[in-house]
Design a protein around this motif. Structure first.
Motif, PDB file in Angstrom:
ATOM      1  N   MET A 185       0.845  -1.190   0.000  1.00 26.53           N
ATOM      2  CA  MET A 185       0.000   0.000   0.000  1.00 26.53           C
ATOM      3  C   MET A 185       0.884   1.244   0.000  1.00 26.53           C
ATOM      4  O   MET A 185       1.774   1.368   0.852  1.00 26.53           O
ATOM      5  N   PRO A 186       0.697   2.191  -0.934  1.00 23.33           N
ATOM      6  CA  PRO A 186       1.543   3.380  -0.971  1.00 23.33           C
ATOM      7  C   PRO A 186       1.291   4.273   0.235  1.00 23.33           C
ATOM      8  O   PRO A 186       0.160   4.407   0.709  1.00 23.33           O
ATOM      9  N   ILE A 187       2.370   4.878   0.743  1.00 28.38           N
ATOM     10  CA  ILE A 187       2.278   5.783   1.886  1.00 28.38           C
ATOM     11  C   ILE A 187       2.165   7.203   1.357  1.00 28.38           C
ATOM     12  O   ILE A 187       2.884   7.598   0.435  1.00 28.38           O
ATOM     13  N   SER A 188       1.253   8.000   1.938  1.00 27.99           N
ATOM     14  CA  SER A 188       0.937   9.304   1.373  1.00 27.99           C
ATOM     15  C   SER A 188       2.088  10.294   1.461  1.00 27.99           C
ATOM     16  O   SER A 188       2.226  11.160   0.606  1.00 27.99           O
ATOM     17  N   ARG A 189       2.948  10.149   2.492  1.00 30.42           N
ATOM     18  CA  ARG A 189       4.075  11.079   2.646  1.00 30.42           C
ATOM     19  C   ARG A 189       5.090  10.472   3.589  1.00 30.42           C
ATOM     20  O   ARG A 189       4.766   9.544   4.343  1.00 30.42           O
ATOM     21  N   PRO A 190       6.320  10.986   3.585  1.00 32.47           N
ATOM     22  CA  PRO A 190       7.302  10.474   4.554  1.00 32.47           C
ATOM     23  C   PRO A 190       6.837  10.745   5.984  1.00 32.47           C
ATOM     24  O   PRO A 190       6.279  11.804   6.283  1.00 32.47           O
ATOM     25  N   LEU A 191       7.060   9.776   6.840  1.00 33.70           N
ATOM     26  CA  LEU A 191       6.631   9.862   8.232  1.00 33.70           C
ATOM     27  C   LEU A 191       7.826  10.072   9.149  1.00 33.70           C
ATOM     28  O   LEU A 191       8.945   9.621   8.853  1.00 33.70           O
ATOM     29  N   HIS A 192       7.572  10.728  10.261  1.00 27.52           N
ATOM     30  CA  HIS A 192       8.573  10.854  11.325  1.00 27.52           C
ATOM     31  C   HIS A 192       8.095  10.005  12.497  1.00 27.52           C
ATOM     32  O   HIS A 192       7.067  10.302  13.120  1.00 27.52           O
ATOM     33  N   ILE A 193       8.817   8.931  12.770  1.00 30.11           N
ATOM     34  CA  ILE A 193       8.443   7.964  13.804  1.00 30.11           C
ATOM     35  C   ILE A 193       9.381   8.122  14.989  1.00 30.11           C
ATOM     36  O   ILE A 193      10.604   8.047  14.840  1.00 30.11           O
ATOM     37  N   TYR A 214       3.362  -1.939   9.046  1.00 26.43           N
ATOM     38  CA  TYR A 214       3.467  -0.910  10.080  1.00 26.43           C
ATOM     39  C   TYR A 214       3.322   0.476   9.472  1.00 26.43           C
ATOM     40  O   TYR A 214       2.591   1.330   9.999  1.00 26.43           O
ATOM     41  N   LEU A 215       4.004   0.716   8.365  1.00 21.00           N
ATOM     42  CA  LEU A 215       3.943   2.040   7.733  1.00 21.00           C
ATOM     43  C   LEU A 215       2.526   2.360   7.263  1.00 21.00           C
ATOM     44  O   LEU A 215       2.065   3.507   7.394  1.00 21.00           O
ATOM     45  N   ALA A 216       1.831   1.368   6.713  1.00 20.76           N
ATOM     46  CA  ALA A 216       0.453   1.591   6.283  1.00 20.76           C
ATOM     47  C   ALA A 216      -0.441   1.925   7.470  1.00 20.76           C
ATOM     48  O   ALA A 216      -1.316   2.803   7.385  1.00 20.76           O
ATOM     49  N   LEU A 217      -0.236   1.226   8.605  1.00 22.58           N
ATOM     50  CA  LEU A 217      -1.008   1.529   9.815  1.00 22.58           C
ATOM     51  C   LEU A 217      -0.701   2.943  10.298  1.00 22.58           C
ATOM     52  O   LEU A 217      -1.628   3.725  10.607  1.00 22.58           O
ATOM     53  N   PHE A 218       0.591   3.291  10.374  1.00 20.85           N
ATOM     54  CA  PHE A 218       0.970   4.634  10.815  1.00 20.85           C
ATOM     55  C   PHE A 218       0.346   5.700   9.919  1.00 20.85           C
ATOM     56  O   PHE A 218      -0.186   6.699  10.391  1.00 20.85           O
ATOM     57  N   ASP A 219       0.423   5.476   8.605  1.00 22.43           N
ATOM     58  CA  ASP A 219      -0.105   6.450   7.650  1.00 22.43           C
ATOM     59  C   ASP A 219      -1.613   6.639   7.846  1.00 22.43           C
ATOM     60  O   ASP A 219      -2.129   7.762   7.807  1.00 22.43           O
ATOM     61  N   ARG A 220      -2.322   5.533   8.076  1.00 26.27           N
ATOM     62  CA  ARG A 220      -3.772   5.616   8.278  1.00 26.27           C
ATOM     63  C   ARG A 220      -4.108   6.382   9.553  1.00 26.27           C
ATOM     64  O   ARG A 220      -5.029   7.210   9.571  1.00 26.27           O
ATOM     65  N   VAL A 224      -2.225   8.640  11.118  1.00 24.94           N
ATOM     66  CA  VAL A 224      -1.876  10.053  10.952  1.00 24.94           C
ATOM     67  C   VAL A 224      -2.938  10.762  10.117  1.00 24.94           C
ATOM     68  O   VAL A 224      -3.369  11.888  10.429  1.00 24.94           O
ATOM     69  N   ALA A 225      -3.409  10.109   9.053  1.00 21.51           N
ATOM     70  CA  ALA A 225      -4.445  10.707   8.206  1.00 21.51           C
ATOM     71  C   ALA A 225      -5.729  10.917   9.012  1.00 21.51           C
ATOM     72  O   ALA A 225      -6.402  11.954   8.876  1.00 21.51           O
ATOM     73  N   ALA A 226      -6.089   9.941   9.846  1.00 23.08           N
ATOM     74  CA  ALA A 226      -7.283  10.067  10.657  1.00 23.08           C
ATOM     75  C   ALA A 226      -7.138  11.204  11.662  1.00 23.08           C
ATOM     76  O   ALA A 226      -8.076  11.974  11.913  1.00 23.08           O
ATOM     77  N   ARG A 227      -5.960  11.321  12.258  1.00 22.46           N
ATOM     78  CA  ARG A 227      -5.720  12.396  13.232  1.00 22.46           C
ATOM     79  C   ARG A 227      -5.816  13.768  12.562  1.00 22.46           C
ATOM     80  O   ARG A 227      -6.271  14.737  13.150  1.00 22.46           O
ATOM     81  N   ASN A 228      -5.369  13.833  11.326  1.00 22.80           N
ATOM     82  CA  ASN A 228      -5.397  15.105  10.588  1.00 22.80           C
ATOM     83  C   ASN A 228      -6.726  15.366   9.877  1.00 22.80           C
ATOM     84  O   ASN A 228      -6.850  16.326   9.116  1.00 22.80           O
ATOM     85  N   GLY A 229      -7.688  14.468  10.076  1.00 24.56           N
ATOM     86  CA  GLY A 229      -9.011  14.666   9.484  1.00 24.56           C
ATOM     87  C   GLY A 229      -9.077  14.379   8.002  1.00 24.56           C
ATOM     88  O   GLY A 229      -9.948  14.904   7.297  1.00 24.56           O
ATOM     89  N   CYS A 230      -8.159  13.500   7.527  1.00 24.03           N
ATOM     90  CA  CYS A 230      -8.121  13.200   6.086  1.00 24.03           C
ATOM     91  C   CYS A 230      -8.905  11.946   5.744  1.00 24.03           C
ATOM     92  O   CYS A 230      -8.935  11.539   4.586  1.00 24.03           O
ATOM     93  N   LEU A 231      -9.485  11.280   6.745  1.00 24.70           N
ATOM     94  CA  LEU A 231     -10.260  10.076   6.469  1.00 24.70           C
ATOM     95  C   LEU A 231     -11.720  10.297   6.847  1.00 24.70           C
ATOM     96  O   LEU A 231     -12.020  11.049   7.786  1.00 24.70           O
TER      97      LEU A 231
END
Length: 359
Positions: free
Chosen positions: A1-9, A344-350, A352-359
């Motif tokens: 699954m593609p990640i929408s942007r680089p993440l800082h973990i 893990y990255l797909a979970l993190f991305d999801r 973060v998107a939910a926290r930012n109101g993108c889902l």
């Protein structure tokens, strides 16, 4: 699954003395940075043998000391580094995640690394049960390494099912730069893990004089506070010449491949990677019923034996079975097509998107 942007973990590591939780974290951090993401570790003592496995691309923020409270104090300022995700790598670190929560804007993801129940006796067990039920208030999402552990989390922590994801640890790989482990010439039983009370290596040493073959050696790879006690026990039982404690192994896979059987005699575990790694090498395993995940790792008697924790007779019988010349070793199990790093990255991305109101 593609990640929408680089993440800082951001994550935590108290010590690099050889624990399985920390080793898995470094393996994941290496995978995350290799895929273009940023990883920051708030760290205590970095002088242990796992230092060689610390990825060069990881950013380190040193705590003021190596104590647990030092790590908690450092976590209070975690929002200053603006992570997208805060990753708690195991049960041992959940209090650090709690310390980070009041100032953290990022979602907190915690991985289950150990059993949740059956570890303590009352009244400590009552306090532990209350602590587990508190965790869904400050942990946004939980990662369990097997379905059985996810079910245990739902029961013990009352974590909603939609806030639990099952992701295995990334598999271990052979390290070409690792120094060879000194092994005995003949056949041997192998243990891999810290020389810590939880692992109960004393059970293996006590079983050694009672094995049918008096020439079988025992090798335990790891370091820890129980070294002196285990050495003394071996001497008292007259098997010191058969017990080998070479210390930490940078790459235990070659030793697993050579072992007649791998044994895990712990009081409690999470999802012990050493069992998966040995089975992947085609080495049979013997394990105590130290976790709800053990039957998932040893699903058939053709690859290993599960025994009760306090049953010394069963331990000896299981070892003798796999040490018998008539025993058939299981075939090596090739790694599957799962991608834990990507999951893990797909979970993190999801999250973060939910926290930012993108889902």
């Amino acid at each position: 699954m593609p990640i929408s942007r680089p993440l800082h973990i951001a994550s935590f590591v108290q010590t690099l003395q050889g624990g399985g939780v920390e080793r898995a974290l470094l393996r994941m951090a290496d995978g995350w940075t290799a895929r273009g993401h940023q990883v920051t570790l708030i760290a205590g003592d970095l002088s242990g043998p796992l230092r060689a496995e610390l990825p060069g691309a990881v950013t380190i923020i040193a705590a003021r000391g190596a104590g647990y409270r030092d790590l908690m104090r450092a976590a209070l300022g975690i929002d200053s580094i603006a992570p997208d995700i805060i990753f708690c790598p195991g049960n041992h670190y959940t209090a650090v995640a709690l310390a980070a929560r009041p100032r953290a804007r990022a979602p907190i993801v915690s991985k289950l690394s150990n059993a949740l129940t059956g570890i303590h006796r009352p009244p400590i067990a009552w306090g532990n049960a209350a602590w587990l039920r508190l965790q869904p208030r400050f942990i946004d999402h939980l990662v369990a390494m097997t379905p059985a552990m996810a079910l245990e989390a739902r029961r013990a922590m009352r974590m909603p099912a939609d806030r639990i994801t099952v992701i295995a640890n990334p598999p271990a790989r052979t390290r070409d730069d690792a120094p060879p482990v000194p092994l005995p010439v003949g056949r041997f039983v192998l243990g891999v893990g810290r020389l810590a009370p939880q692992k109960r290596w004393d059970r293996l040493i006590a079983a050694l004089p009672r094995l049918a073959d008096p020439h079988i050696a025992l090798v335990i790879l790891g370091e820890g506070p129980m070294r002196a006690a285990l050495t003394e026990q071996a001497a008292r039982l007259g098997v010191a010449h058969r017990v080998h404690l070479p210390g930490h192994a940078a790459d235990p896979l070659p030793a697993m491949a050579r072992a007649a059987v791998l044994a895990l005699t712990s009081d409690h575990e999470g999802v012990p990677g050493v069992l998966r790694e040995a089975i992947a090498q085609g080495t049979p395993v013997v394990s105590t019923d130290s976790s709800v995940a053990i039957p998932e790792l040893i699903p058939a008697p053709t690859i290993g034996t599960i025994i009760p924790r306090e049953d010394e007779t069963a331990l000896i019988a299981a070892l003798d079975h796999w040490l018998s010349p008539q025993a058939t070793r299981p075939p090596p199990r090739a790694a599957g097509e799962d991608d834990p790093i990507g999951e893990y990255l797909a979970l993190f991305d999801r999250l973060v998107a939910a926290r930012n109101g993108c889902l």
